[in-house]
Design an enzyme around this catalytic site. Structure first.
Site, PDB file in Angstrom:
ATOM      1  N   ILE A  36       0.772  -1.242  -0.052  1.00 15.82           N
ATOM      2  CA  ILE A  36      -0.139  -0.191   0.008  1.00 15.82           C
ATOM      3  C   ILE A  36       0.684   1.442  -0.087  1.00 15.82           C
ATOM      4  O   ILE A  36       0.302   2.390  -0.437  1.00 15.82           O
ATOM      5  CB  ILE A  36      -0.977  -0.036   1.099  1.00 15.82           C
ATOM      6  CG1 ILE A  36      -2.068   0.731   1.064  1.00 15.82           C
ATOM      7  CG2 ILE A  36      -0.418   0.428   2.451  1.00 15.82           C
ATOM      8  CD1 ILE A  36      -3.282   0.345   1.898  1.00 15.82           C
ATOM      9  N   HIS A 109       5.480 -12.211   5.723  1.00 15.52           N
ATOM     10  CA  HIS A 109       5.420 -11.567   4.296  1.00 15.52           C
ATOM     11  C   HIS A 109       6.811 -11.328   3.746  1.00 15.52           C
ATOM     12  O   HIS A 109       7.733 -11.118   4.527  1.00 15.52           O
ATOM     13  CB  HIS A 109       4.792 -10.210   4.279  1.00 15.52           C
ATOM     14  CG  HIS A 109       5.219  -9.318   5.306  1.00 15.52           C
ATOM     15  ND1 HIS A 109       4.528  -9.315   6.684  1.00 15.52           N
ATOM     16  CD2 HIS A 109       5.737  -8.205   5.237  1.00 15.52           C
ATOM     17  CE1 HIS A 109       5.050  -8.437   7.232  1.00 15.52           C
ATOM     18  NE2 HIS A 109       5.698  -7.748   6.608  1.00 15.52           N
ATOM     19  N   HIS A 111       8.758  -9.141   1.178  1.00 14.29           N
ATOM     20  CA  HIS A 111       8.951  -8.184   0.352  1.00 14.29           C
ATOM     21  C   HIS A 111       9.547  -8.301  -0.915  1.00 14.29           C
ATOM     22  O   HIS A 111      10.877  -8.741  -0.885  1.00 14.29           O
ATOM     23  CB  HIS A 111       9.345  -6.619   1.078  1.00 14.29           C
ATOM     24  CG  HIS A 111       8.838  -6.324   2.074  1.00 14.29           C
ATOM     25  ND1 HIS A 111       8.116  -5.021   2.101  1.00 14.29           N
ATOM     26  CD2 HIS A 111       8.981  -6.579   3.496  1.00 14.29           C
ATOM     27  CE1 HIS A 111       7.595  -4.793   3.319  1.00 14.29           C
ATOM     28  NE2 HIS A 111       8.066  -5.874   4.147  1.00 14.29           N
TER      29      HIS A 111
HETATM   30  P1  AMP Z   1       7.017  -4.809   7.617  1.00 13.70           P
HETATM   31  O1  AMP Z   1       7.573  -3.749   8.258  1.00 13.70           O
HETATM   32  O2  AMP Z   1       8.045  -5.717   6.987  1.00 13.70           O
HETATM   33  O3  AMP Z   1       5.900  -5.499   8.426  1.00 13.70           O
HETATM   34  O4  AMP Z   1       6.135  -4.255   6.442  1.00 13.70           O
HETATM   35  C1  AMP Z   1       4.703  -4.029   6.597  1.00 13.70           C
HETATM   36  C2  AMP Z   1       4.295  -3.773   5.125  1.00 13.70           C
HETATM   37  O5  AMP Z   1       2.794  -3.819   5.014  1.00 13.70           O
HETATM   38  C3  AMP Z   1       4.438  -2.300   4.718  1.00 13.70           C
HETATM   39  O6  AMP Z   1       5.439  -2.031   3.675  1.00 13.70           O
HETATM   40  C4  AMP Z   1       3.067  -1.464   4.554  1.00 13.70           C
HETATM   41  O7  AMP Z   1       3.191  -0.559   3.510  1.00 13.70           O
HETATM   42  C5  AMP Z   1       2.331  -3.008   4.133  1.00 13.70           C
HETATM   43  N1  AMP Z   1       0.977  -2.727   4.197  1.00 13.70           N
HETATM   44  C6  AMP Z   1       0.428  -2.518   5.591  1.00 13.70           C
HETATM   45  N2  AMP Z   1      -1.038  -2.323   5.231  1.00 13.70           N
HETATM   46  C7  AMP Z   1      -1.203  -2.796   4.009  1.00 13.70           C
HETATM   47  C8  AMP Z   1      -2.409  -3.008   3.407  1.00 13.70           C
HETATM   48  N3  AMP Z   1      -3.609  -2.772   3.778  1.00 13.70           N
HETATM   49  N4  AMP Z   1      -2.207  -3.343   1.832  1.00 13.70           N
HETATM   50  C9  AMP Z   1      -0.975  -3.594   1.472  1.00 13.70           C
HETATM   51  N5  AMP Z   1       0.199  -3.292   2.205  1.00 13.70           N
HETATM   52  C10 AMP Z   1       0.178  -2.917   3.438  1.00 13.70           C
END
Ligand code: AMP
Length: 125
Positions: A36, A109, A111
């Site tokens: 997002i 997740h 990236h």
């Molecule tokens: P992390 O810090 O590795 O846990 O990354 C979490 C990621 O999730 C961040 O890059 C956010 O931008 C992404 N994120 C959070 N909410 C959403 C959402 N609803 N849809 C897509 N990405 C999201």
């Protein structure tokens, strides 16, 4: 392992269809969607559908079928987005786990980032 999965995390809500996502690819055991807040032209998040908190949790406890499905989906997305390092300048795969890595969402997740030069792996703290 002693990981406890919080099923109220935002990716669990996405998997249950409670909030929308920009899906890139979906298989039996894996979902991939655009981040997002993209930090590169390609910024896809790949998640297993199972309740795993971190990459090591997933690697330790997921079934062989889930592991293979996840890995093949990563490969398919890299090919689909044109970031494989054999035919392009490449990509970076990152998975943050826990506080030191500043993991924000406690559902494992990966990236996948690409489409621009990404610099060195870590900024000096
Ligand atoms: P992390 O810090 O590795 O846990 O990354 C979490 C990621 O999730 C961040 O890059 C956010 O931008 C992404 N994120 C959070 N909410 C959403 C959402 N609803 N849809 C897509 N990405 C999201």
């Amino acid at each position: 392992m002693a990981y406890t999965y919080d099923d109220q995390n935002i990716f669990a809500k996405i998997l249950r269809g409670e909030i929308p996502n920009d899906t890139v690819m979906e298989t039996a055991h894996t979902l991939a969607f655009n981040d997002i807040t993209p930090q590169a032209p390609v910024h896809v998040l790949v998640i297993p559908k199972g309740p795993y908190v971190t990459y090591d949790h997933f690697c330790a406890e997921a079934s062989d079928v889930e592991l293979v499905d996840f890995a093949r989906t990563v490969a398919a997305i890299c090919a689909d987005r044109g970031v494989t390092a054999d035919t392009s300048p490449g990509f970076r795969a990152i998975s943050n786990a826990g506080d030191h890595a500043v993991q924000e969402v406690p559902h494992f997740h990966m990236h996948l980032l690409g489409g621009r030069p990404l610099g060195r792996m870590l900024a000096r703290a």
